[in-house]
Design a protein around this motif. Structure first.
Motif, PDB file in Angstrom:
ATOM      1  N   CYS A 123     -38.409 105.118 148.447  1.00  0.00           N
ATOM      2  CA  CYS A 123     -37.424 106.064 149.091  1.00  0.00           C
ATOM      3  C   CYS A 123     -36.152 106.157 148.386  1.00  0.00           C
ATOM      4  CB  CYS A 123     -37.393 105.542 150.360  1.00  0.00           C
ATOM      5  SG  CYS A 123     -38.861 105.741 151.749  1.00  0.00           S
ATOM      6  N   GLU A 124     -35.714 105.133 147.928  1.00  0.00           N
ATOM      7  CA  GLU A 124     -34.396 104.959 147.079  1.00  0.00           C
ATOM      8  C   GLU A 124     -34.730 105.969 145.790  1.00  0.00           C
ATOM      9  OE1 GLU A 124     -31.447 101.860 144.835  1.00  0.00           O
ATOM     10  OE2 GLU A 124     -32.782 101.027 146.575  1.00  0.00           O
ATOM     11  N   SER A 125     -35.808 105.938 145.101  1.00  0.00           N
ATOM     12  CA  SER A 125     -36.084 106.559 143.875  1.00  0.00           C
ATOM     13  C   SER A 125     -36.049 108.183 144.306  1.00  0.00           C
ATOM     14  CB  SER A 125     -37.283 106.254 143.381  1.00  0.00           C
ATOM     15  OG  SER A 125     -37.298 105.019 142.887  1.00  0.00           O
ATOM     16  N   CYS A 126     -36.825 108.609 145.520  1.00  0.00           N
ATOM     17  CA  CYS A 126     -36.897 109.960 145.903  1.00  0.00           C
ATOM     18  C   CYS A 126     -35.315 110.257 146.246  1.00  0.00           C
ATOM     19  CB  CYS A 126     -37.599 110.066 146.916  1.00  0.00           C
ATOM     20  SG  CYS A 126     -39.477 109.931 146.769  1.00  0.00           S
ATOM     21  N   GLY A 127     -34.660 109.486 146.790  1.00  0.00           N
ATOM     22  CA  GLY A 127     -33.077 109.850 147.204  1.00  0.00           C
ATOM     23  C   GLY A 127     -32.416 110.244 146.096  1.00  0.00           C
ATOM     24  N   LEU A 128     -32.364 109.206 144.889  1.00  0.00           N
ATOM     25  CA  LEU A 128     -31.728 109.503 143.853  1.00  0.00           C
ATOM     26  C   LEU A 128     -32.195 110.830 143.025  1.00  0.00           C
ATOM     27  CD1 LEU A 128     -31.680 106.026 142.253  1.00  0.00           C
ATOM     28  CD2 LEU A 128     -29.742 107.371 143.170  1.00  0.00           C
ATOM     29  N   ILE A 129     -33.658 111.263 142.972  1.00  0.00           N
ATOM     30  CA  ILE A 129     -34.257 112.394 142.470  1.00  0.00           C
ATOM     31  C   ILE A 129     -33.426 113.671 143.046  1.00  0.00           C
ATOM     32  CG2 ILE A 129     -36.123 113.835 142.156  1.00  0.00           C
ATOM     33  CD1 ILE A 129     -37.639 111.235 141.730  1.00  0.00           C
ATOM     34  N   PHE A 130     -33.381 113.696 144.410  1.00  0.00           N
ATOM     35  CA  PHE A 130     -33.088 114.904 145.148  1.00  0.00           C
ATOM     36  C   PHE A 130     -31.512 115.004 145.078  1.00  0.00           C
ATOM     37  CE2 PHE A 130     -37.188 114.342 147.255  1.00  0.00           C
ATOM     38  CZ  PHE A 130     -37.636 115.526 146.811  1.00  0.00           C
ATOM     39  N   ARG A 131     -30.873 113.733 144.891  1.00  0.00           N
ATOM     40  CA  ARG A 131     -29.552 113.827 144.751  1.00  0.00           C
ATOM     41  C   ARG A 131     -29.057 114.778 143.641  1.00  0.00           C
ATOM     42  NH1 ARG A 131     -25.443 108.583 143.602  1.00  0.00           N
ATOM     43  NH2 ARG A 131     -23.583 109.826 143.908  1.00  0.00           N
ATOM     44  N   ALA A 132     -29.669 114.737 142.507  1.00  0.00           N
ATOM     45  CA  ALA A 132     -29.413 115.589 141.389  1.00  0.00           C
ATOM     46  C   ALA A 132     -29.640 116.969 141.774  1.00  0.00           C
ATOM     47  CB  ALA A 132     -30.460 115.287 140.240  1.00  0.00           C
ATOM     48  N   PHE A 133     -30.096 117.543 142.917  1.00  0.00           N
ATOM     49  CA  PHE A 133     -30.275 118.907 143.120  1.00  0.00           C
ATOM     50  C   PHE A 133     -29.171 119.275 144.140  1.00  0.00           C
ATOM     51  CE2 PHE A 133     -34.900 117.871 142.249  1.00  0.00           C
ATOM     52  CZ  PHE A 133     -34.783 118.642 141.098  1.00  0.00           C
ATOM     53  N   LYS A 134     -28.130 118.376 144.438  1.00  0.00           N
ATOM     54  CA  LYS A 134     -27.266 118.822 145.374  1.00  0.00           C
ATOM     55  C   LYS A 134     -26.426 119.961 145.145  1.00  0.00           C
ATOM     56  CE  LYS A 134     -23.036 116.222 144.610  1.00  0.00           C
ATOM     57  NZ  LYS A 134     -22.265 115.006 144.883  1.00  0.00           N
ATOM     58  N   ARG A 135     -25.701 120.624 145.834  1.00  0.00           N
ATOM     59  CA  ARG A 135     -25.089 121.800 145.641  1.00  0.00           C
ATOM     60  C   ARG A 135     -23.836 121.614 145.150  1.00  0.00           C
ATOM     61  NH1 ARG A 135     -25.797 125.702 151.091  1.00  0.00           N
ATOM     62  NH2 ARG A 135     -28.051 125.495 151.146  1.00  0.00           N
ATOM     63  N   SER A 136     -23.355 122.514 144.101  1.00  0.00           N
ATOM     64  CA  SER A 136     -22.160 122.291 143.534  1.00  0.00           C
ATOM     65  C   SER A 136     -20.850 122.836 144.095  1.00  0.00           C
ATOM     66  CB  SER A 136     -22.160 122.641 141.902  1.00  0.00           C
ATOM     67  OG  SER A 136     -23.149 122.729 141.359  1.00  0.00           O
TER      68      SER A 136
END
Length: 136
Positions: A123-136
């Motif tokens: 779950c922590e890894s998935c969170g880090l992956i999806f964190r990269a797609f956050k809006r700018s």
């Protein structure tokens, strides 16, 4: 309660209200609950009066004779049954439930550790992956 404390007198039985909890309200049967003549169909008044008296007399007489012959033995049988139920609960079922509670508690902890070890990193890894797609 200790052995030196006195217990309240519970040996007295209420001879007036014999069903204080209403557990047998469903079998309260009166003459009017069983027999009734609709309008337009009537027996002779004396037949109706004597039917009422005979119904109540025989219902009460048969009940009293049946309870006189069988009531004490049936009460003894039910007393033994409920004593056995109490004994089973005190000496078997309640301790068994405690054993299950203890064992299930251990299983719950072990299951929790396994889930935390396996799923937390995922779950922590998935969170880090999806964190990269956050809006700018």
């Amino acid at each position: 309660m200790t052995s030196t404390e006195s217990t309240p007198a519970t040996d007295e039985v209420d001879l007036i209200n014999r069903d204080p909890n209403g557990i047998n309200d469903h079998i309260a049967v009166a003459f009017e609950d069983v027999l009734g003549e609709p309008d337009g169909v009537r027996s002779v008044d004396c037949v109706w009066r004597w039917s009422y008296k005979c119904f109540n007399l025989w219902k009460n007489l048969c009940y009293r004779i049946s309870t006189l012959l069988c009531g004490i033995c049936i009460a003894m049988s039910w007393g033994c049954e409920f004593a056995q139920i109490a004994m089973l609960h005190v000496w078997y079922i309640t301790p068994l439930m405690k054993v299950l509670e203890i064992n299930c508690g251990c299983s719950k902890k072990l299951y929790g550790l396994c889930i935390n070890c396996c799923l937390d990193p995922l779950c922590e890894s998935c969170g880090l992956i999806f964190r990269a797609f956050k809006r700018s």
